[in-house]
Enzyme design. Structure first.
Site, mmCIF file in Angstrom:
data_model
loop_
_atom_site.group_PDB
_atom_site.id
_atom_site.type_symbol
_atom_site.label_atom_id
_atom_site.label_comp_id
_atom_site.label_asym_id
_atom_site.label_seq_id
_atom_site.Cartn_x
_atom_site.Cartn_y
_atom_site.Cartn_z
ATOM 1 N N ASP A 183 9.430 67.466 40.369
ATOM 2 C CA ASP A 183 9.734 67.825 38.985
ATOM 3 C C ASP A 183 10.596 69.290 38.899
ATOM 4 O O ASP A 183 10.851 70.091 39.801
ATOM 5 C CB ASP A 183 8.379 68.291 38.429
ATOM 6 C CG ASP A 183 8.617 68.238 36.873
ATOM 7 O OD1 ASP A 183 9.375 67.827 36.126
ATOM 8 O OD2 ASP A 183 7.394 68.749 36.263
ATOM 9 N N HIS A 184 11.567 69.147 37.808
ATOM 10 C CA HIS A 184 12.367 70.227 37.301
ATOM 11 C C HIS A 184 13.228 70.838 38.452
ATOM 12 O O HIS A 184 13.099 71.852 38.831
ATOM 13 C CB HIS A 184 11.423 71.210 36.909
ATOM 14 C CG HIS A 184 11.057 71.171 35.338
ATOM 15 N ND1 HIS A 184 12.083 71.409 34.202
ATOM 16 C CD2 HIS A 184 9.877 70.894 34.790
ATOM 17 C CE1 HIS A 184 11.203 71.016 33.159
ATOM 18 N NE2 HIS A 184 10.110 70.624 33.356
ATOM 19 N N GLU A 297 14.912 61.369 36.186
ATOM 20 C CA GLU A 297 14.638 61.691 34.749
ATOM 21 C C GLU A 297 15.341 63.162 34.536
ATOM 22 O O GLU A 297 15.628 63.937 35.381
ATOM 23 C CB GLU A 297 13.090 62.228 34.564
ATOM 24 C CG GLU A 297 12.980 62.973 33.258
ATOM 25 C CD GLU A 297 11.270 63.178 32.867
ATOM 26 O OE1 GLU A 297 10.365 62.103 33.228
ATOM 27 O OE2 GLU A 297 10.923 64.313 32.394
ATOM 28 N N LYS A 339 2.236 75.768 26.496
ATOM 29 C CA LYS A 339 0.967 75.203 27.674
ATOM 30 C C LYS A 339 -0.381 75.335 27.210
ATOM 31 O O LYS A 339 -0.776 76.359 26.725
ATOM 32 C CB LYS A 339 1.382 76.417 28.720
ATOM 33 C CG LYS A 339 2.822 76.348 29.382
ATOM 34 C CD LYS A 339 3.237 74.950 29.925
ATOM 35 C CE LYS A 339 4.756 75.143 30.493
ATOM 36 N NZ LYS A 339 5.127 73.815 30.848
ATOM 37 N N HIS A 372 7.202 66.552 27.915
ATOM 38 C CA HIS A 372 6.708 67.955 29.016
ATOM 39 C C HIS A 372 5.907 68.761 28.253
ATOM 40 O O HIS A 372 5.828 68.815 26.760
ATOM 41 C CB HIS A 372 8.108 68.414 29.643
ATOM 42 C CG HIS A 372 8.874 67.570 30.468
ATOM 43 N ND1 HIS A 372 9.656 68.443 31.657
ATOM 44 C CD2 HIS A 372 8.984 66.257 30.552
ATOM 45 C CE1 HIS A 372 10.270 67.283 32.083
ATOM 46 N NE2 HIS A 372 9.943 66.217 31.603
#
Length: 519
Positions: A183-184, A297, A339, A372
């Site tokens: 991810d990221h 992605e 978050k 996300h």
């Protein structure tokens, strides 16, 4: 049961649930370790299973001759005069690689255009709970998922992230396939580490190349920003882009998009660098992966301002022109996706924008829209289920860590109190890299809350966010002697009471996944 075992070694066959449970009990007595029934897998080479001895878990293999590509202890067992080899193997990276070769269902793979959920796990213990929830719902799972930033903050490696998820998959006997999301990713070097570990899904984060000042720039500034773009990497010219977009009408589902000069220059200046960076990293990954299948992605969610439909269309069309192939794209949606808490914003406005984003994804793909900071956004799930259908990926991460803290609050109130007070001290520093709005004055001191009220703190907005963003500090904190201050005790509580943690995770993820079952 001896006869059943001998038959399995000669002619492997699928195990019924009653056989699985009985065989697990038999093996537990035989090897004096707790065997997880769901992990039992008879093959032509032997019977594989996961076993637990105290807090330690080990791979068990029972065979006639032994398998030489696994490291660990080997014991001879006698059953009705027949000698068998029992291998008790530590959960090392080498044994994980070997198991993926022997049991193909333990290896991650691309999931394709199926609605999916990423189940991030910052502790390496959550996958069994994730599996139990996913079994009951429709979304395809990505069990291994963590960003390089989170790996750094938790002291983990890409190999550990993938392997720990795999052992959880093996423990629960999940044979329907799962993804592994690096991810990221921001650099080719980070991608290389994840490729080496065996990841199959790569999320490129080009946010460092997104110009957040474009929306308020005057005409002269905007033109200067456009002129400074990496045109060689974009493989086009401004004149060509003007011809491709200006004066055109693009039909996307029931909607029509058009570009005026300002709209085009703004999209170009804002995302041109990000498009070039994404293409470069994609080509690097494709070259390194060779013939191995993978999914990509592209994420622009960590930007200051929302991605307009015209900007989404421009980004996707330009990535296509550059030959990039992707399975999902994460725009920056309207409103606030903070978050660990529910969506903050106007739901009608969100729905209107979502319809346009879905129409673009269907027209230029199809590809999935990725949400996300998607955990705990319960107000949004029905909207995605209604409008996106299969073209949806839900990405969660820290919410599983919060459920771990909920378990600690139930099982070890003194430890939870220490973590809470430490998190309060760290919040103002650790919040710097997150979009959060918790106010520290609304987070109670641990001493002000009775034991039986501690788990409920995980439902309180401000406390939840403070605990969420301080995870890295908690997991890497050391005492005066340099020893882990919380990590070992936290893991011990969860390992010794794993069913409590799994129960909380299963219930929590049921809430996330259930809205997608009815559509």
């Amino acid at each position: 049961m001896v006869t059943v075992l001998q038959t399995l070694l000669q002619r492997p066959r699928p195990l019924a649930e009653i056989d699985r449970a009985a065989l697990a009990r038999f093996l537990t007595d035989l090897i004096r370790q707790q065997v997880y029934p769901a992990s039992l897998e008879p093959t032509s080479e032997g019977v594989f299973f996961l076993a637990r001895d105290g807090r330690e878990k080990r791979l068990g293999i029972l065979s006639e001759a032994g398998l030489h590509d696994f490291e660990g202890a080997r014991h001879q067992l006698s059953l009705d005069g027949r000698t068998l080899i029992f291998q008790s193997c530590p959960l090392t990276a080498a044994n994980a690689r070997a198991l993926r070769q022997h049991l193909a269902w333990t290896a991650p793979r691309p999931l394709g255009l199926r609605a999916s959920v990423g189940c991030g796990d910052r502790l390496g213990l959550a996958t069994p709970g994730h599996v139990r929830a996913v079994r009951k719902h429709k979304l395809a799972p990505v069990f291994a998922q963590q960003s390089i930033r989170e790996m750094t903050r938790t002291g983990r490696t890409p190999q550990q992230v993938l392997d720990e998820a795999m052992w959880g998959v093996f423990q629960e006997g999940w044979r329907q396939g799962y993804g592994a999301d690096a991810d990221h990713l921001k650099t080719e070097e980070d991608a290389d580490r994840c490729i080496e570990a065996g990841f199959t899904f790569f999320t490129i984060d080009p946010s460092a190349y997104v110009d957040n000042e474009v929306d308020t720039a005057d005409a002269a500034t905007l033109e200067a920003k456009v002129a400074a773009l990496p045109w060689d990497a974009l493989e086009t010219t401004l004149a060509d882009l003007r011809r491709a977009y200006l004066g055109q009408h693009f039909q996307v589902g029931p909607y029509e998009l058009s570009f005026e000069e300002r709209t085009l220059l703004q999209a170009l200046a804002k995302y041109g660098g990000a498009i070039a960076h994404t293409a470069r990293v994609y080509r690097h990954i494709a070259g390194r992966m060779g013939n191995r299948p993978f999914e990509l992605e592209m994420s622009v969610d960590e930007t200051e301002v929302p991605t307009s439909p015209a900007e989404h269309f421009f980004v996707a069309r330009e990535l296509q022109r550059l030959g990039v192939r992707w399975i999902s794209l994460a725009p920056r949606f309207v409103g606030r996706l903070e978050k660990g808490v529910d969506y903050i914003g106007d739901l009608e406005e969100f729905e209107a924008h979502l319809k346009l984003h879905v129409a673009i994804a269907r027209t230029l793909g199809p590809y999935k829209l990725s949400l996300h900071s998607g955990s705990d956004k319960f107000a949004l799930y029905p909207l995605f289920a209604r409008h996106a259908g299969e073209l949806f990926h839900l990405k969660t991460a820290g919410t599983s860590y919060l459920e771990a803290l909920r378990a600690v609050a139930e099982l070890d109130p003194p430890l939870f109190r220490e973590i809470l007070d430490f998190a309060r001290d760290r919040y103002e520093t650790d919040r710097a890299t997150y979009h959060v709005s918790a106010l520290l004055e609304r987070v109670p001191k641990a001493s002000d809350v009775p034991d039986d009220a501690l788990p409920a703190l995980l439902e309180q907005f401000d406390t939840r966010q403070v605990l969420h963003v301080t995870f890295g500090s908690v997991l890497t904190a050391t005492d005066a002697d340099g020893r882990p201050r919380f990590r070992d005790r936290l893991l011990a509580v969860l390992q010794e009471n794993e069913e409590t943690y799994y129960r909380l995770l299963e219930a929590h993820f049921d809430r996330h996944l259930a809205p997608f079952d009815a559509e």
